[in-house]
Enzyme design. Structure first.
Site, short mmCIF file in Angstrom:
data_model
loop_
_atom_site.label_atom_id
_atom_site.label_comp_id
_atom_site.label_asym_id
_atom_site.label_seq_id
_atom_site.Cartn_x
_atom_site.Cartn_y
_atom_site.Cartn_z
N SER A 284 0.87 -1.18 0.00
CA SER A 284 0.00 0.00 0.00
C SER A 284 0.90 1.23 0.00
CB SER A 284 -0.88 0.00 1.25
OG SER A 284 -1.52 1.25 1.45
N TYR B 48 -2.46 -1.20 10.58
CA TYR B 48 -2.47 -1.33 9.12
C TYR B 48 -1.16 -0.87 8.51
CZ TYR B 48 -3.96 -1.24 4.27
OH TYR B 48 -4.04 -1.47 2.92
#
Length: 319
Positions: free
Chosen positions: A164, A176
């Protein structure tokens, strides 16, 4: 001078475009193992590669995911159940794949499976919250890769890791970004380790796209659950209306920030799997290319100011 530089830039991108056109031959003999195919990027990629003629092995967490894919795809298509958190499930899938691919080996594994919850400021969370996400987003990537790496080395194939832009910069709290930074580190170390064996290791770094991982209806419920189970002392630090402020902000911003064209990511994944000369990194999404990735190279103090200047301020903030 300006025209000279512009000409060099244009020449570079034309050269790169032409160089990246060729695709690998004999796609039907190349097996591609994809994790997280129940929905989103993995689901679309599995269907897309099947249409292109690859022999796809799609892993799903649910029976419904497997069933829907089997109905939509060709006879070459294979599905299997996979829970990346469980070693026995990972090993069972690897054994089935070994039997399936035989001596030719595995052309590619695409580590797409991931979760986005729980996500919240760090002091809202426990170590178990971190572990639950790291077990999927990081440890799952490593476990799946290592389980089939001998088969990939046999085929001189490739490993495609879906990270990401938040593996490059961390705008908020929670596990995350920690997990995606870990994927980036694993990707870099594995890429260098695999050079002598002719294995390519490639990384996808998407920006914001409209998937269940950016759906505030889903994320907001989890956010509220975390708020309600926090100690009262922590809630007092943030203020009784903090949750409502976040809800209003995210409803306004998240949908606008997220790109609905998921094929931008899937096309990068497909290129990583099928191109003769794939890129080392892909950053699909204009927000990734023009905002998040450039920001990751900026001075830390400036980035902190940029990200915090419009943040929702806790009630007991001291600045």
């Amino acid at each position: 001078m300006f025209l000279y530089i512009l000409g060099l830039v244009v020449f570079y991108y034309l050269y790169r475009w032409f160089r990246e056109i060729p695709r690998v031959p004999e796609k039907g003999d190349k097996y591609v193992y994809i994790t997280g195919c129940d929905s989103g990027f993995g689901n679309l990629l599995a269907k897309h590669l099947d249409e292109l003629g690859f022999s796809v092995i799609a892993s799903c967490f649910t029976e419904k995911g497997e069933e829907d894919l089997r109905k939509a795809c060709s006879g070459r298509f294979t599905t299997l159940h996979l829970d990346v958190k469980k070693n026995e499930s990972v090993d069972k899938a690897a054994a089935l794949i070994k039997d399936k691919v035989g001596a030719r080996g595995l052309w590619a594994v695409v580590n797409n499976a991931g979760v986005a919850m729980p996500s919240a400021p760090c002091d809202w969370l426990t170590i178990d919250d971190y572990k639950s996400m790291l077990d999927v987003n990081l440890n799952g990537v490593i476990a799946v890769t290592l389980s089939v790496l001998p088969l990939i080395k046999k085929a001189r194939g490739r490993v495609v890791n879906v990270a990401s832009v938040f593996g490059r910069i961390s705008p908020g709290g929670g596990p995350y970004t920690v997990s995606k930074y870990g994927v980036e580190a694993f990707n870099d170390s594995l890429r260098r380790n695999m050079v002598p064996f002719g294995v390519k290791v490639l990384c996808i770094e998407p920006g914001f796209f409209k998937t269940t991982m950016t759906n505030w209806i889903v994320l907001g419920k989890n956010f509220k659950q975390l708020w309600e189970k926090m100690p009262q002392e922590v809630r007092d630090d943030y203020g009784h209306d903090y949750l409502d402020k976040v809800d209003v902000r995210m409803r306004e911003k998240l949908d606008k920030m997220s790109d609905a064209d998921l094929m931008k990511v899937v096309s990068c994944m497909e290129h990583a799997v099928s191109a003769v000369r794939p890129r080392t990194r892909y950053s699909p999404g204009w927000d990734a290319k023009l905002f998040w990735i450039p920001m990751s190279y900026m001075p830390t103090g400036f980035v902190d100011w940029l990200l915090l200047r419009k943040a929702i301020i806790p009630a007991k903030a001291v600045y």
